[in-house]
Motif scaffolding. Sequence first.
Motif, short mmCIF file in Angstrom:
data_model
loop_
_atom_site.label_atom_id
_atom_site.label_comp_id
_atom_site.label_asym_id
_atom_site.label_seq_id
_atom_site.Cartn_x
_atom_site.Cartn_y
_atom_site.Cartn_z
N ARG A 44 1.64 0.93 -3.93
CA ARG A 44 0.75 0.44 -4.98
C ARG A 44 1.48 -0.48 -5.95
O ARG A 44 1.49 -0.27 -7.16
CB ARG A 44 0.08 1.60 -5.72
N ASP A 55 0.81 -1.21 0.00
CA ASP A 55 0.00 0.00 0.00
C ASP A 55 0.85 1.26 0.00
O ASP A 55 0.56 2.23 -0.71
CB ASP A 55 -0.90 0.03 1.23
N ASP A 58 -7.76 -3.04 -4.45
CA ASP A 58 -7.98 -2.73 -3.03
C ASP A 58 -9.26 -3.40 -2.53
O ASP A 58 -9.29 -4.01 -1.45
CB ASP A 58 -8.05 -1.22 -2.86
#
Length: 281
Positions: free
Chosen positions: A71, A53, A131
Motif C-alpha cells: 500500500r 499492493d 484501488d
Amino acid sequence: MVENGLVSVIRHMTYQPAGRRAAAVETMTFDRLRALNGGGTQRADFHVLAVVDAGQGAVTVDFLHHPLKERSGVWIPPGAVHRWDDIAGVAGHLVLFVPTAPVTQATRELVASPDLAAHWSVPDADWPFVDMARDHLLLETSAPPENAPAELSRILLSALIARLRPPHARAPSPHPVFPLFRSSVEAHFRQHHEAGYYARTLGYAPRTLSRAVQQATGRTAKAYIVDRIVLEAKRLLAHDRLTAARCAATLGFPDASNFSVFFRKATGMRPGAWQAAATVE
C-alpha cells in the motif's frame, strides 16, 4: 516502453506503448516488469508511477535507496536515474505516461513539480479510492485501441494521481517566490549558476529570494542551485557516461577543470572517481 541505447547496464528508455501508438498512458504489472527488467539502471523520458499492493522490495531513484512496502506509491519522473533493486516479492501495477498526459490543472502542476517524493505510504482511508481509480484505469488501457478514446486514459490517470496524492519531498513553501525560483532553476540551471541571475529574472531583491528559499528548503538559494547541478552531473556521469569535459559543456562550465573543481567541492570526489564508484555499484 522500448530500449534505445545500452552502455554497460545502463538503459535509456523511450516512451512507445506497444500496439497503442496514440496512447499517452500505458500500464503493466510488476510481473511484467520483472520479465523486462534485467536489474540494471535506467533513465526514461516518461513518468513511472507505481502502486504497490503487497510484498517488500526496494528501488533506487537518483542515487537514493527507498524500501518498498505494501500500500505504497512510487514516483520516478523523466530524467531520473533509477534501479529496481529487489522486486521479486512485490505485487502491484505500474503506470507509464508522457508528461503531457494529465488533463486537470492540479495534476498537470503536480506532475511538473521537480521535487515529488520518490516513495510514500498510502493512508488506509485513501486506499479503497486509490484501488478503484487504479482498476478503472487498468480496465480502460486493456480495451482494444478502436474502443478506447484517447482522452479516457488521460482522465483516469488524472483521477488516480489525485487520489494517490503524491507528496513533495519538502513541504510546499507558503512564500510565493520559491515555486517561481524552483521552476526557473529547473529551466535554466545548465546556463546560469548564480543566485543573482534568478533574483534579477524574477524581479525580486536577492535578500527576498534568499529568505524564500531558506524558508522552503533550509538551504540558501546558491546551495539549492548547486544541488541541482550536482544531481544532473551525477546523472550524466553515471548513466550517460559523459567525460568531465562533456559534462562541463553540457552544464555551462567553461572547461573540464572548472567543472572538476566544482564537483569535488560539492561531493568530496573528483568526477572520474565518482563515475567509477557509481559504475561498480
